[in-house]
Design a protein around this motif. Structure first.
Motif, mmCIF file in Angstrom:
data_model
loop_
_atom_site.group_PDB
_atom_site.id
_atom_site.type_symbol
_atom_site.label_atom_id
_atom_site.label_comp_id
_atom_site.label_asym_id
_atom_site.label_seq_id
_atom_site.Cartn_x
_atom_site.Cartn_y
_atom_site.Cartn_z
ATOM 1 N N GLY A 147 -22.908 55.841 -39.776
ATOM 2 C CA GLY A 147 -21.961 55.959 -38.942
ATOM 3 C C GLY A 147 -20.527 55.770 -39.248
ATOM 4 N N VAL A 201 -24.814 60.952 -34.959
ATOM 5 C CA VAL A 201 -25.146 60.675 -36.226
ATOM 6 C C VAL A 201 -26.454 60.315 -36.446
ATOM 7 C CG1 VAL A 201 -24.688 59.621 -38.690
ATOM 8 C CG2 VAL A 201 -22.844 60.284 -37.091
ATOM 9 N N ALA A 214 -19.297 58.697 -41.479
ATOM 10 C CA ALA A 214 -18.698 59.681 -40.425
ATOM 11 C C ALA A 214 -17.397 59.684 -39.821
ATOM 12 C CB ALA A 214 -19.765 59.974 -39.447
ATOM 13 N N LEU A 215 -17.104 58.175 -39.354
ATOM 14 C CA LEU A 215 -15.990 57.917 -38.843
ATOM 15 C C LEU A 215 -14.559 57.981 -39.811
ATOM 16 C CD1 LEU A 215 -16.843 55.093 -36.239
ATOM 17 C CD2 LEU A 215 -16.107 57.272 -35.599
ATOM 18 N N LEU A 238 -18.748 52.527 -32.239
ATOM 19 C CA LEU A 238 -19.746 52.906 -33.060
ATOM 20 C C LEU A 238 -21.019 52.305 -32.492
ATOM 21 C CD1 LEU A 238 -20.165 52.971 -36.969
ATOM 22 C CD2 LEU A 238 -22.125 52.395 -35.282
ATOM 23 N N CYS A 245 -11.583 59.814 -38.530
ATOM 24 C CA CYS A 245 -10.357 59.050 -38.110
ATOM 25 C C CYS A 245 -9.430 58.556 -38.894
ATOM 26 C CB CYS A 245 -11.091 57.992 -37.008
ATOM 27 S SG CYS A 245 -12.324 58.421 -35.689
ATOM 28 N N LEU A 266 -18.915 57.219 -31.386
ATOM 29 C CA LEU A 266 -19.872 57.641 -32.092
ATOM 30 C C LEU A 266 -21.183 57.025 -32.041
ATOM 31 C CD1 LEU A 266 -19.900 58.764 -36.061
ATOM 32 C CD2 LEU A 266 -21.423 56.889 -35.082
ATOM 33 N N VAL A 324 -18.135 60.752 -26.388
ATOM 34 C CA VAL A 324 -18.985 60.654 -27.487
ATOM 35 C C VAL A 324 -18.715 62.105 -28.097
ATOM 36 C CG1 VAL A 324 -21.400 60.794 -28.229
ATOM 37 C CG2 VAL A 324 -20.848 59.441 -25.937
ATOM 38 N N LYS A 325 -18.038 61.948 -29.238
ATOM 39 C CA LYS A 325 -17.601 63.020 -30.103
ATOM 40 C C LYS A 325 -18.539 63.447 -31.435
ATOM 41 C CE LYS A 325 -13.911 63.229 -27.716
ATOM 42 N NZ LYS A 325 -13.748 64.004 -26.613
ATOM 43 N N TRP A 326 -19.490 62.312 -31.710
ATOM 44 C CA TRP A 326 -20.114 62.589 -32.751
ATOM 45 C C TRP A 326 -21.229 61.852 -32.456
ATOM 46 C CZ3 TRP A 326 -15.650 59.693 -33.060
ATOM 47 C CH2 TRP A 326 -14.403 60.367 -33.367
#
Length: 243
Positions: free
Chosen positions: A90, A77, A93-94, A5, A98, A50, A73-75
């Motif tokens: 963050g 925020v 969202a994870l 993150l 996940c 992220l 880098v998948k996300w």
């Protein structure tokens, strides 16, 4: 699963760098945030990343992801009004994306000199102890002052500075942030301080003094010097002495 993150939501007010946030300043032709992300991108045990970013710089940042092929880098925020809120955004969202037993490494986007060894040490610490907070031994004398008088000198043999990555089990750290908000705590300085506030043991991961955070203009020039040493070591096959 191991996820990073990366917090890159600051505006860099102390840099006096005009309208450019410090994470977008360039060193060796690459923005600071790209240098940071590349360390996690290239680490074989990091599965995904992220990034928490200022909303007004989202499009510019997305262009950097494409340009530098930062595929982990998948996300992306949006940040909040405080550092705590941004990290919490963050983590939420994870938690949705996940497994809760994932290792999450929370790192400053403006600490570009993090290296593979330190990332690995953080992962191993969480696997063994549930937490891992990068710390660097204090090498200066620390005093207590009631300006302009020095009122006490603190022995430095047990003093360390907390840095990043700060690494935890995803489900637990997200719950800690939820609890803090429910109790009216909205602007904690970092995750380590939240854990200690609630009496949760935190394991230290010794780190190098080169792992600096670019907060001021002088930090930027120091970081650029360290990058020069790294580039020289690559070019001439020598090991740079940067500790």
């Amino acid at each position: 699963m191991n996820v990073a993150l990366i917090f890159a939501g600051g505006i860099g007010a102390r840099m006096r760098a005009g309208a450019v946030p410090k994470q977008f300043l360039e060193i060796y032709g690459r923005p600071v945030i790209v240098h940071t992300l590349e360390q996690f991108q290239q680490h074989p045990e990091i599965d995904a990343i992220l990034v928490v970013i200022l909303e007004e710089y989202r499009q510019e940042f997305l262009r950097l992801l494409d340009r530098y092929e930062l595929s982990k880098v998948k996300w992306v925020v949006s940040g909040g009004s405080t550092g705590q809120e941004s990290r919490h955004n963050g983590l939420k969202a994870l938690r949705e994306a996940c497994p809760k037993d994932s290792v999450v490494l929370i790192h400053d986007g403006v600490r570009p000199l993090v290296d593979e060894e330190l990332i690995t040490a953080n992962i191993r610490s969480v696997e063994a102890h549930g937490t891992g907070v990068t710390c660097t031994k204090t090498n200066e004398t620390i005093v207590v002052a009631n300006e302009p008088q020095v009122t006490d000198v603190i022995p430095r043999d047990r003093l360390w500075t907390a840095q990043a990555p700060q690494s935890f089990v995803l489900g637990e750290v997200a719950d800690i942030y939820d609890r803090a908000v429910s109790e009216g705590i909205t602007d904690s300085i970092d995750t380590c301080s939240l854990y200690r506030r609630y009496g949760i043991p935190v394991r230290m991961v010794p780190g190098p003094h080169t792992n600096i955070k670019i907060t001021t203009s002088s930090d930027y020039y120091i970081a650029r010097t360290f990058f020069t040493l790294v580039e020289d070591a690559k070019a001439f096959g020598a090991r740079a002495e940067m500790e």
